[in-house]
Design a protein around this motif. Structure first.
Motif, PDB file in Angstrom:
ATOM      1  N   MET A 175       0.820  -1.200   0.000  1.00 40.65           N
ATOM      2  CA  MET A 175       0.000   0.000   0.000  1.00 40.65           C
ATOM      3  C   MET A 175       0.864   1.265   0.000  1.00 40.65           C
ATOM      4  N   THR A 176       1.986   1.178   0.695  1.00 39.67           N
ATOM      5  CA  THR A 176       2.868   2.343   0.784  1.00 39.67           C
ATOM      6  C   THR A 176       3.387   2.736  -0.594  1.00 39.67           C
ATOM      7  N   LEU A 177       3.925   1.756  -1.323  1.00 41.25           N
ATOM      8  CA  LEU A 177       4.472   2.072  -2.646  1.00 41.25           C
ATOM      9  C   LEU A 177       3.388   2.530  -3.610  1.00 41.25           C
ATOM     10  N   SER A 178       2.223   1.955  -3.510  1.00 40.66           N
ATOM     11  CA  SER A 178       1.109   2.375  -4.348  1.00 40.66           C
ATOM     12  C   SER A 178       0.738   3.834  -4.046  1.00 40.66           C
ATOM     13  N   ALA A 179       0.706   4.182  -2.786  1.00 41.06           N
ATOM     14  CA  ALA A 179       0.387   5.562  -2.400  1.00 41.06           C
ATOM     15  C   ALA A 179       1.457   6.532  -2.884  1.00 41.06           C
ATOM     16  N   LEU A 180       2.708   6.087  -2.861  1.00 40.79           N
ATOM     17  CA  LEU A 180       3.816   6.947  -3.286  1.00 40.79           C
ATOM     18  C   LEU A 180       3.931   7.071  -4.797  1.00 40.79           C
ATOM     19  N   ALA A 181       3.215   6.240  -5.539  1.00 40.87           N
ATOM     20  CA  ALA A 181       3.305   6.252  -7.002  1.00 40.87           C
ATOM     21  C   ALA A 181       2.740   7.524  -7.616  1.00 40.87           C
ATOM     22  N   ASP A 182       1.864   8.198  -6.913  1.00 43.38           N
ATOM     23  CA  ASP A 182       1.195   9.381  -7.461  1.00 43.38           C
ATOM     24  C   ASP A 182       1.979  10.652  -7.111  1.00 43.38           C
ATOM     25  N   PRO A 183       2.279  11.508  -8.105  1.00 47.99           N
ATOM     26  CA  PRO A 183       3.057  12.722  -7.838  1.00 47.99           C
ATOM     27  C   PRO A 183       2.343  13.717  -6.911  1.00 47.99           C
ATOM     28  N   THR A 184       1.022  13.760  -6.966  1.00 47.88           N
ATOM     29  CA  THR A 184       0.282  14.656  -6.072  1.00 47.88           C
ATOM     30  C   THR A 184       0.466  14.217  -4.626  1.00 47.88           C
ATOM     31  N   ARG A 185       0.376  12.924  -4.397  1.00 48.01           N
ATOM     32  CA  ARG A 185       0.544  12.419  -3.026  1.00 48.01           C
ATOM     33  C   ARG A 185       1.971  12.621  -2.542  1.00 48.01           C
ATOM     34  N   ARG A 186       2.946  12.458  -3.436  1.00 51.68           N
ATOM     35  CA  ARG A 186       4.339  12.725  -3.040  1.00 51.68           C
ATOM     36  C   ARG A 186       4.523  14.200  -2.693  1.00 51.68           C
ATOM     37  N   ALA A 187       3.878  15.074  -3.437  1.00 51.26           N
ATOM     38  CA  ALA A 187       3.969  16.511  -3.148  1.00 51.26           C
ATOM     39  C   ALA A 187       3.326  16.837  -1.804  1.00 51.26           C
ATOM     40  N   ILE A 188       2.223  16.187  -1.498  1.00 52.71           N
ATOM     41  CA  ILE A 188       1.554  16.389  -0.208  1.00 52.71           C
ATOM     42  C   ILE A 188       2.486  15.950   0.922  1.00 52.71           C
ATOM     43  N   LEU A 189       3.122  14.791   0.761  1.00 51.87           N
ATOM     44  CA  LEU A 189       4.055  14.316   1.783  1.00 51.87           C
ATOM     45  C   LEU A 189       5.235  15.273   1.928  1.00 51.87           C
ATOM     46  N   ALA A 190       5.722  15.786   0.811  1.00 49.03           N
ATOM     47  CA  ALA A 190       6.832  16.747   0.868  1.00 49.03           C
ATOM     48  C   ALA A 190       6.426  17.983   1.661  1.00 49.03           C
ATOM     49  N   ARG A 191       5.212  18.455   1.438  1.00 44.02           N
ATOM     50  CA  ARG A 191       4.718  19.617   2.192  1.00 44.02           C
ATOM     51  C   ARG A 191       4.638  19.303   3.680  1.00 44.02           C
ATOM     52  N   LEU A 192       4.213  18.098   4.024  1.00 45.71           N
ATOM     53  CA  LEU A 192       4.059  17.731   5.429  1.00 45.71           C
ATOM     54  C   LEU A 192       5.401  17.556   6.146  1.00 45.71           C
ATOM     55  N   THR A 193       6.499  17.484   5.397  1.00 44.03           N
ATOM     56  CA  THR A 193       7.806  17.435   6.055  1.00 44.03           C
ATOM     57  C   THR A 193       8.119  18.744   6.762  1.00 44.03           C
ATOM     58  N   THR A 194       7.429  19.802   6.393  1.00 45.02           N
ATOM     59  CA  THR A 194       7.655  21.100   7.047  1.00 45.02           C
ATOM     60  C   THR A 194       6.761  21.303   8.256  1.00 45.02           C
ATOM     61  N   GLY A 195       5.828  20.372   8.489  1.00 44.70           N
ATOM     62  CA  GLY A 195       4.937  20.467   9.642  1.00 44.70           C
ATOM     63  C   GLY A 195       3.493  20.176   9.281  1.00 44.70           C
ATOM     64  N   GLU A 196       2.661  20.155  10.297  1.00 43.67           N
ATOM     65  CA  GLU A 196       1.235  19.867  10.123  1.00 43.67           C
ATOM     66  C   GLU A 196       0.574  20.892   9.210  1.00 43.67           C
ATOM     67  N   ALA A 197      -0.502  20.451   8.560  1.00 38.52           N
ATOM     68  CA  ALA A 197      -1.251  21.342   7.669  1.00 38.52           C
ATOM     69  C   ALA A 197      -2.691  20.856   7.574  1.00 38.52           C
ATOM     70  N   SER A 198      -3.584  21.793   7.346  1.00 37.78           N
ATOM     71  CA  SER A 198      -4.995  21.443   7.142  1.00 37.78           C
ATOM     72  C   SER A 198      -5.194  20.984   5.702  1.00 37.78           C
ATOM     73  N   VAL A 199      -6.345  20.393   5.438  1.00 30.32           N
ATOM     74  CA  VAL A 199      -6.666  19.942   4.084  1.00 30.32           C
ATOM     75  C   VAL A 199      -6.639  21.117   3.117  1.00 30.32           C
ATOM     76  N   SER A 200      -7.205  22.242   3.515  1.00 32.65           N
ATOM     77  CA  SER A 200      -7.223  23.400   2.611  1.00 32.65           C
ATOM     78  C   SER A 200      -5.816  23.930   2.356  1.00 32.65           C
ATOM     79  N   GLU A 201      -4.950  23.883   3.365  1.00 35.61           N
ATOM     80  CA  GLU A 201      -3.553  24.308   3.156  1.00 35.61           C
ATOM     81  C   GLU A 201      -2.841  23.355   2.203  1.00 35.61           C
ATOM     82  N   LEU A 202      -3.119  22.070   2.349  1.00 37.14           N
ATOM     83  CA  LEU A 202      -2.495  21.086   1.465  1.00 37.14           C
ATOM     84  C   LEU A 202      -3.014  21.199   0.034  1.00 37.14           C
ATOM     85  N   ALA A 203      -4.258  21.634  -0.108  1.00 36.33           N
ATOM     86  CA  ALA A 203      -4.880  21.740  -1.431  1.00 36.33           C
ATOM     87  C   ALA A 203      -4.431  22.969  -2.209  1.00 36.33           C
TER      88      ALA A 203
END
Length: 108
Positions: free
Chosen positions: A1-29
């Motif tokens: 499941m992990t690799l499948s989730a990481l396959a999508d560039p949008t999801r990778r970008a979301i994870l990259a953003r979360l490396t800087t700290g917590e964020a709301s759905v609207s901030e992530l969007a």
């Protein structure tokens, strides 16, 4: 499941953003040209894979990065990393021998 989730560039970008700290759905969007519903679907995939968790602070539900699944993937990839490093080292030595004219004639 992990690799499948990481396959999508949008999801990778979301994870990259979360490396800087917590964020709301609207901030992530914000950086994406898609609806909040579409971003929420991506977040569900990440959450199912254990890559993020959602907290609850009054009306705010921050998303945060969970590192354990990424560490497990890194551990799994380590054996492949060693394999490729060893093979690339041998290839480099062979190429250097060819340039020096000292390679044997095995491939002729």
């Amino acid at each position: 499941m992990t690799l499948s989730a990481l396959a999508d560039p949008t999801r990778r970008a979301i994870l990259a953003r979360l490396t800087t700290g917590e964020a709301s759905v609207s901030e992530l969007a914000e950086p994406f040209d898609m609806s909040l519903v579409a971003v929420s679907k991506h977040l569900k995939v990440l959450e199912k894979a254990g890559l993020i968790s959602k907290g609850r602070e009054a009306q705010w539900r921050p998303c945060r990065l969970e590192t354990k699944p990424l560490m497990q993937v890194d551990d799994w990839l380590e054996s492949y990393r060693q394999f490729w490093n060893e093979n690339l080292d041998r290839l480099e030595a062979y190429a250097a021998a060819l340039q020096r004219g000292g390679a044997d004639d095995r491939n002729k």
